[in-house]
Design an enzyme around this catalytic site. Structure first.
Site, PDB file in Angstrom:
ATOM      1  N   TYR A  59       2.425   1.634  -7.765  1.00 52.11           N
ATOM      2  CA  TYR A  59       1.449   1.349  -6.720  1.00 52.11           C
ATOM      3  C   TYR A  59      -0.328   1.931  -7.414  1.00 52.11           C
ATOM      4  O   TYR A  59      -1.037   0.686  -7.245  1.00 52.11           O
ATOM      5  CB  TYR A  59       1.443   1.819  -5.017  1.00 52.11           C
ATOM      6  CG  TYR A  59       0.474   2.231  -4.189  1.00 52.11           C
ATOM      7  CD1 TYR A  59      -0.229   0.814  -4.227  1.00 52.11           C
ATOM      8  CD2 TYR A  59      -0.959   3.209  -4.524  1.00 52.11           C
ATOM      9  CE1 TYR A  59      -1.541   1.398  -3.343  1.00 52.11           C
ATOM     10  CE2 TYR A  59      -2.012   2.913  -3.635  1.00 52.11           C
ATOM     11  CZ  TYR A  59      -2.471   2.223  -2.934  1.00 52.11           C
ATOM     12  OH  TYR A  59      -3.322   1.864  -2.157  1.00 52.11           O
ATOM     13  N   ARG A  83       8.934  13.316  -3.885  1.00 50.96           N
ATOM     14  CA  ARG A  83       9.081  11.763  -4.359  1.00 50.96           C
ATOM     15  C   ARG A  83       8.504  11.890  -5.579  1.00 50.96           C
ATOM     16  O   ARG A  83       8.089  13.085  -6.242  1.00 50.96           O
ATOM     17  CB  ARG A  83       7.120  11.003  -3.435  1.00 50.96           C
ATOM     18  CG  ARG A  83       6.784  10.493  -3.906  1.00 50.96           C
ATOM     19  CD  ARG A  83       5.384   9.655  -3.947  1.00 50.96           C
ATOM     20  NE  ARG A  83       5.508   9.601  -2.456  1.00 50.96           N
ATOM     21  CZ  ARG A  83       4.174   8.971  -1.801  1.00 50.96           C
ATOM     22  NH1 ARG A  83       3.183   9.737  -2.461  1.00 50.96           N
ATOM     23  NH2 ARG A  83       4.819   9.027  -0.306  1.00 50.96           N
ATOM     24  N   SER A 135       0.483  -0.958   0.408  1.00 47.70           N
ATOM     25  CA  SER A 135      -0.150  -0.245  -0.564  1.00 47.70           C
ATOM     26  C   SER A 135       0.968   1.321  -0.213  1.00 47.70           C
ATOM     27  O   SER A 135       0.217   1.727  -0.491  1.00 47.70           O
ATOM     28  CB  SER A 135      -1.071   0.200   0.882  1.00 47.70           C
ATOM     29  OG  SER A 135      -0.157  -0.211   2.453  1.00 47.70           O
ATOM     30  N   LYS A 149       3.311   6.052   7.110  1.00 50.42           N
ATOM     31  CA  LYS A 149       2.528   7.484   6.043  1.00 50.42           C
ATOM     32  C   LYS A 149       2.407   8.481   6.956  1.00 50.42           C
ATOM     33  O   LYS A 149       2.977   8.173   8.084  1.00 50.42           O
ATOM     34  CB  LYS A 149       1.014   6.557   6.240  1.00 50.42           C
ATOM     35  CG  LYS A 149       0.977   5.585   5.208  1.00 50.42           C
ATOM     36  CD  LYS A 149       1.014   4.815   3.790  1.00 50.42           C
ATOM     37  CE  LYS A 149       1.228   3.459   3.587  1.00 50.42           C
ATOM     38  NZ  LYS A 149       0.292   3.016   3.558  1.00 50.42           N
ATOM     39  N   THR A 176      -8.724   2.695  -4.630  1.00 51.91           N
ATOM     40  CA  THR A 176      -8.199   4.166  -4.095  1.00 51.91           C
ATOM     41  C   THR A 176      -8.188   5.448  -5.058  1.00 51.91           C
ATOM     42  O   THR A 176      -8.350   4.734  -7.215  1.00 51.91           O
ATOM     43  CB  THR A 176      -6.300   4.218  -4.235  1.00 51.91           C
ATOM     44  OG1 THR A 176      -5.751   5.126  -4.283  1.00 51.91           O
ATOM     45  CG2 THR A 176      -5.350   2.993  -5.120  1.00 51.91           C
ATOM     46  N   ASP A 177      -8.164   6.447  -4.497  1.00 50.31           N
ATOM     47  CA  ASP A 177      -8.329   7.418  -5.337  1.00 50.31           C
ATOM     48  C   ASP A 177      -7.040   7.748  -6.434  1.00 50.31           C
ATOM     49  O   ASP A 177      -7.309   8.760  -7.721  1.00 50.31           O
ATOM     50  CB  ASP A 177      -8.668   9.042  -4.877  1.00 50.31           C
ATOM     51  CG  ASP A 177      -7.632   9.354  -3.614  1.00 50.31           C
ATOM     52  OD1 ASP A 177      -6.769   8.105  -3.660  1.00 50.31           O
ATOM     53  OD2 ASP A 177      -7.737  10.115  -3.259  1.00 50.31           O
ATOM     54  N   GLU A 178      -6.425   7.222  -6.034  1.00 52.43           N
ATOM     55  CA  GLU A 178      -5.151   7.433  -7.198  1.00 52.43           C
ATOM     56  C   GLU A 178      -5.353   6.742  -8.715  1.00 52.43           C
ATOM     57  O   GLU A 178      -4.006   7.092  -9.046  1.00 52.43           O
ATOM     58  CB  GLU A 178      -3.871   6.357  -6.225  1.00 52.43           C
ATOM     59  CG  GLU A 178      -3.584   7.082  -5.040  1.00 52.43           C
ATOM     60  CD  GLU A 178      -1.831   7.195  -4.379  1.00 52.43           C
ATOM     61  OE1 GLU A 178      -1.310   6.741  -5.111  1.00 52.43           O
ATOM     62  OE2 GLU A 178      -1.803   7.255  -3.345  1.00 52.43           O
ATOM     63  N   LYS A 181      -2.904  -0.771  -8.663  1.00 48.32           N
ATOM     64  CA  LYS A 181      -4.423  -0.853  -8.160  1.00 48.32           C
ATOM     65  C   LYS A 181      -6.082  -0.815  -8.866  1.00 48.32           C
ATOM     66  O   LYS A 181      -6.139  -1.309  -9.303  1.00 48.32           O
ATOM     67  CB  LYS A 181      -4.602  -0.030  -7.127  1.00 48.32           C
ATOM     68  CG  LYS A 181      -3.675   0.012  -5.916  1.00 48.32           C
ATOM     69  CD  LYS A 181      -4.429  -0.999  -5.182  1.00 48.32           C
ATOM     70  CE  LYS A 181      -5.641  -1.083  -4.193  1.00 48.32           C
ATOM     71  NZ  LYS A 181      -6.282  -2.646  -3.467  1.00 48.32           N
TER      72      LYS A 181
END
Ligand code: NAD
Ligand code: DAU
Length: 338
Positions: free
Chosen positions: A150, A274, A83, A189, A123-125, A154
């Site tokens: 990631y 990042r 995650s 996180k 996820t919204d990602e 997903k």
């Protein structure tokens, strides 16, 4: 009812099991989790001896274990996944195995065992990134545009889940939710990292200019949303779940935490950004509000205070997690920050 929860020893999965067993005490829960660095059975110690709770240690990409775990199950709630975005940048292969192959193995077993409902937690990602000045929000019709390994895995898992509905008639639902926070979140996180670093007297690393925006969702509100989707959601449908109605950037979130803990803003340290960092996520959660009557129970500030309090009173829980493996990860990620 007998529910198979995958990834039930992780942050959201364990909150979900605790939530469900309190509310529906006659239901049986089987927790399938391989206990990666983020899986922690300590989260579940209050239900560990409950006769309606069973733990199976195993990987969701292992067809033999999954087949066994799925026998006699009515409903699957699928949380298990790698995650953390930063880890996916360093080791994407593990994400493909757990998030994509694992989901496919689980879906096959669900079809074979005639599972009544398969709920996939996403996820919204998967929707990509918004510009800071863009006031649009992600909703159930937004095109997929994942930008990290990631998010890509997903997105692939969401497509697989939907394809099993169309091709095999598996009765699926999906939630795409925003950033969760609350008790039992692994301190890699941002929110638990900030809280625990401040409690240890360490600096809080903020990526880039700190003006990145996330849509924060308290984990218990998320569990209530999944509950409603399981009870009343339409089969084959997706529901977006978010927590906020206004933008709050990372710097503002960290400053709020510092203020709650009565510390100085000099604890903030801006660090290297990042790679491929998504600027902004924002969720339009009107579908779940209008159709299922869901909304967050409290404001972000109220939930944040509660969360800070939880980490203050559960110091032994997170101190154990900031172990040797964690220190190695931290050094590689943040260098000599202290
Ligand atoms: P987490 O990392 O805290 O927990 C993941 C759990 O899954 C761990 O217990 C781990 O041991 C287990 N797991 C990982 N790979 C496995 C495998 N191959 N087989 C069996 N078990 C495995 O994650 P989380 O934050 O609780 O997220 C849970 C789910 O919710 C994930 O699918 C994630 O993509 C999704 N999600 C999380 C957030 C968030 O903000 N945390 C937001 C949106 C969606
Ligand atoms: O949006 C939902 C997603 O939220 C979930 O799908 C993921 O599983 C979950 O990890 C989370 O992803 P993020 O990358 O948004 O969460 P993270 O807590 O890692 O970072 C939140 C924001 O804070 C992001 O803009 C990066 C920034 N950040 C993060 C860390 C760890 C920092 O500034 N400093 C940090 O040290």
């Amino acid at each position: 009812m007998k529910i198979l929860v995958t990834g039930g020893a992780g942050f959201i999965g364990s909150n979900f099991i605790l939530y469900w067993m309190k509310r529906y005490s006659n239901d049986k829960i089987v927790n399938l989790d391989c206990l990666t660095y983020s899986g922690n059975l300590e989260n579940l110690k209050e239900v560990a001896n409950n006769k309606n709770y069973t733990f199976i240690k195993g990987k969701i990409e292992d067809p033999i274990i999954v087949d066994k775990a799925t026998q006699g199950i009515d409903v699957v709630v699928h949380f298990a996944a790698e995650s953390h975005v930063d880890r996916s940048i360093k080791k994407p292969a593990e994400f493909v195995l757990s998030n994509v192959v694992g989901t496919q193995v689980l879906l096959d077993a669900a079809v074979r065992h005639n599972i009544k409902k398969f709920h996939h937690v996403s996820t919204d990602e998967v929707f990509g990134s918004l510009e800071l000045n863009n006031t649009n929000k992600f909703n159930e019709r937004t095109n997929y545009s994942p930008r990290s390994p990631y998010a890509a895995t997903k997105a692939a898992s969401d497509h697989l889940v939907r394809s099993y509905f169309i091709t095999y008639g598996l009765r699926i639902t999906i939630t795409n939710c925003s950033n969760n926070f609350g008790p039992y979140q692994f301190p890699e996180k941002m929110i638990p990292l900030a809280i625990t670093n401040i409690l240890e007297g360490k600096k809080v690393p903020v990526y880039g200019d700190g003006l990145y925006v996330r849509d924060w969702l308290y984990v218990k509100d998320h569990c209530r949303a999944i509950d409603l989707v399981l009870q009343k959601g339409k089969v084959g449908e997706t529901y977006c779940v978010g927590g906020l109605t206004e933008d709050i950037n990372n710097l503002a979130v960290v400053k709020k935490i510092i203020q709650i803990l009565g510390k100085e803003e000099s604890m903030i340290e801006f660090v290297k950004d990042r790679p491929g960092h998504d600027r902004k996520y924002a969720i339009d959660w009107s579908k779940i509000k209008n159709e299922l009557d869901w909304e967050p129970l409290h404001s972000f500030d109220e939930w944040l205070e509660k969360t800070v309090e939880w980490y203050k009173t559960n110091e032994s829980w997170w101190r154990r997690l900031k172990s040797k493996e964690y220190q190695e990860y931290y050094k590689e990620q943040y260098g000599d920050l202290d």
